[in-house]
Design an enzyme around this catalytic site. Structure first.
Site, mmCIF file in Angstrom:
data_model
loop_
_atom_site.group_PDB
_atom_site.id
_atom_site.type_symbol
_atom_site.label_atom_id
_atom_site.label_comp_id
_atom_site.label_asym_id
_atom_site.label_seq_id
_atom_site.Cartn_x
_atom_site.Cartn_y
_atom_site.Cartn_z
ATOM 1 N N HIS A 191 0.873 -1.171 0.000
ATOM 2 C CA HIS A 191 0.000 0.000 0.000
ATOM 3 C C HIS A 191 0.908 1.217 0.000
ATOM 4 C CE1 HIS A 191 -3.681 2.311 1.025
ATOM 5 N NE2 HIS A 191 -2.765 3.158 1.451
ATOM 6 N N CYS A 192 0.769 2.046 -0.989
ATOM 7 C CA CYS A 192 1.661 3.191 -1.098
ATOM 8 C C CYS A 192 0.936 4.467 -0.686
ATOM 9 C CB CYS A 192 2.150 3.327 -2.535
ATOM 10 S SG CYS A 192 3.384 4.615 -2.708
#
Lengths: 511, 143
Positions: A191-192
């Protein structure tokens, strides 16, 4: 008798009805309520824009930071450096800069706004069917059964498929549940927060293009700003040059720090693509030869070229969640009239979607009732020690905070507690390394609530993160430094957090 | 009077006796394939060979959708060069095959499954997780 029945059925006149009829309003008397689209009742923690066309994670603060950094730096470059460079050197420089800038922006927006490959949650029927199968396999007991896994042999390697308690499915291989977005994502990479979305199967190539083009852009701007200053210094002297063009100083600083992190990250992801691994798998060392002589990556196509082509130019699967379809209210047995808007036809899936939430509420109620009937709920031996400690010590609403727990990568489906030994010297890899550790230490620290205040380890929203100098997509010191205490992983990960929240509620009710 | 059994009528009037779920088969990796093992609940309704043929065709179609071949590479490169705006005008190869699959399932339902009181649900409506086979009550038995 049976034969007779089927005979009679076959003799009946059979009128072909399209199961996806595009004729509107077959049941006109029902259409008084305005139709809602599926994204409006999407069970995950996502935000939708433009009537369901765009989707992002819930926390988007850092994404805006990324955008601002890119826009400001490039804006300054085009305004202050390009005129000089175009005159002194060549006008091609702003053109190339412009093209790179547009490409970076395009890929960033594409990564941020597209569906990463979210798996829709199981319909109640499916979930019930799976539960039945699992009960049959385990033998139903009064206690919570052990963590549900299925083993599959893929290309000679044994892979464990875990059951997701939130989505009520067995996760496909390489899928993972993102705790931030509360969705299972196919081929989950990470998850960025910098792009404000998960990076998964459907947007990994855009993400890679983004960091690659951003590397080129930062190197480009860095080198030409330095050139600009040098050329000016030749004319007027160094200090005067700096005074004439103060923006260049800012640009140099931003680019200098960005270059190290972004170029490093691009290199890391190039390696991942060429070996067809996800960030998860690399950090856990799932396919590393250190695990065993026979350990190899079953998903790799064999050679680097094919792996790269597959990752970047392979077929792009469509979104499975049908955001813009209409919710079909009414009897699920009816062949639903579609408006031709959705490609796949909105059918029972949304009906079940809504039922799914009811299911969750009902199951929670059931647990509460069951707990009310029994004395203090005991932790099962199958539970990881961490969570046992956490809930038994109580704490302010352990359920709620546990749901919010987790850095970006707590959703890693973990098998063994392996400290990250695979840390190449790339600074960004280390940084991104911190991510899962950070997440797990959250779980770890959650366990020791007596020692540290819970609130301290409440999930740091990206807004709280001290903004590191330069742009550090998806790596960066997201966490506090104390997160380096790796050690204890939480094997049950996301699923246990969900169970944990239920148990937390139960605890409160039984007090 | 001849009774007309349309698919819609069946859905409206026939009661659902059971649902069988055919899960995904991951033995070849993450490509979309479904388990083609013949479920015991369908033994009385349809013959094994027919069913397995349907499943095999579906699996082949999904394999075609995800195939890594020159066509998909060309499409990918073209898309990248045009900054993916080309997909505003044309469908991806995957979507084209999905449409083919939808048509095939509908056809199978109409010809083979509906007359036997069964209904196949297109897996795309279930997120490509399962093929749901709805078994309808055999009304004529209750008469």
């Amino acid at each position: 008798m049976h034969l007779g029945v089927s005979e009679s059925m076959r003799e009946c006149e059979y009128s072909q009805i399209s199961t996806r009829c595009s004729t509107p309003m077959e049941t006109p008397y029902k259409k008084r309520t305005p139709k809602r689209r599926k994204w409006e009742s999407f069970p995950g923690r996502n935000k939708f824009y433009c009537n369901g066309r765009l989707m992002m994670a819930k926390q988007t603060g850092v994404f805006y930071l990324t955008l601002v950094l890119i826009l400001v730096t490039c804006g300054l470059f085009f305004t202050f450096d390009c005129p000089f460079l175009a005159l002194e050197l060549t006008p091609v420089i702003p053109v190339i800069g412009g093209v790179l800038f547009m490409f970076v922006l395009g890929t960033l927006l594409r990564t941020s706004f597209s569906d990463p490959g979210v798996l829709p949650r199981a319909t109640p029927d499916e979930a019930a069917d799976l539960e039945r199968q699992i009960d049959v396999a385990n033998g139903s007991t009064g206690y919570r059964p052990p963590p549900r896994t299925k083993e599959v042999v893929i290309n000679g390697q044994t892979v464990k498929l875990k059951y997701c308690f939130t989505c009520k499915i067995f996760r496909p291989p390489r899928a993972s549940h993102c705790s931030l977005c509360d969705n299972c994502v196919e081929r989950f990479d990470h998850h960025c927060p910098w792009v404000g979305n998960c990076v998964g199967r459907r947007n990994y190539r855009f993400f890679y293009m983004f960091i690659l083009s951003l590397s080129f852009l930062t190197i480009f701007i860095f080198s030409f700003v330095i050139t600009h200053i040098i050329l000016r210094s030749h004319q007027n002297g160094f200090l005067k040059a700096l005074k004439d063009s103060p923006a260049s100083v800012l640009e140099v600083v931003v680019c200098f720090f960005s270059v190290w992190s972004i170029v490093g990250l691009s290199g890391f992801h190039t390696y991942l693509i060429s070996s067809n691994q996800t960030t998860n798998e690399d950090i856990k060392g799932s396919w590393s030869s250190k695990r065993g002589k026979d350990n190899y990556n079953p998903y790799s196509h064999g050679n680097i070229f094919t792996n790269c082509c597959a990752a970047l130019c392979g077929p792009l699967p469509p979104s499975l969640i049908d955001r813009r379809g209409f919710i079909q209210s009414g009897m699920p047995q009816l062949a639903p009239p579609t408006n031709g808007i959705t490609m796949y036809g909105a059918t029972q899936s949304q009906q079940s979607h809504m039922c799914d939430q009811d299911q969750c509420i009902q199951s929670t109620k059931f647990v509460l009732q069951a707990a009310a009937a029994t004395p203090l709920l005991q932790q099962q031996s199958s539970e990881p020690v961490i969570l046992t400690a956490s809930t038994e010590n109580g704490g302010p609403l352990p359920g709620r905070t546990s749901l919010n727990l987790g850095g970006p990568c707590t959703s890693l489906p973990l098998g063994q507690p392996t400290p990250p030994t695979s840390t190449p010297s790339l600074s960004c890899h280390e940084a991104s390394d911190m991510l899962p550790i950070h997440g797990h230490s959250h779980a770890h620290n959650h366990g020791h609530t007596l020692q540290e205040p819970m609130a301290h380890h409440h999930f740091l929203t990206p807004e709280e993160v001290p903004s590191p100098p330069g742009m550090l997509p998806c790596g960066s010191p997201m966490g506090h430094s104390h997160t380096m205490q790796a050690g204890f992983y939480n094997p049950a990960s996301q699923d246990s957090l969900h169970e944990d929240s239920v148990r937390g509620l139960v605890k409160l009710s039984s007090v | 009077m001849a009774e007309t059994h349309s698919l819609q009528d069946m859905r409206q009037q026939a009661a659902v006796a059971a649902k069988v779920f055919l899960q995904r088969d991951y033995s070849n990796g993450t490509v979309c394939q479904f388990q083609s093992k013949f479920p015991s609940e369908l033994e009385t309704r349809i013959d094994k060979q027919q069913f397995e043929e349907t499943m095999q065709t579906l699996n082949n179609l999904y394999a075609e959708a995800e195939k890594l071949g020159s066509q998909s590479y060309i499409e990918g490169c073209l898309a990248c060069l045009t900054a993916y705006t080309v997909f505003l005008c044309m469908e991806t190869h995957y979507e084209k095959v999905l449409k083919k699959i939808a048509k095939y399932i509908q056809e199978q339902n109409d010809k083979i499954y509906a007359p036997r009181g069964l209904l196949l649900t297109d897996p795309i409506e279930r997120g490509l997780r399962v093929i749901e086979v709805t078994i309808f009550e055999d009304r004529s038995l209750t008469r």
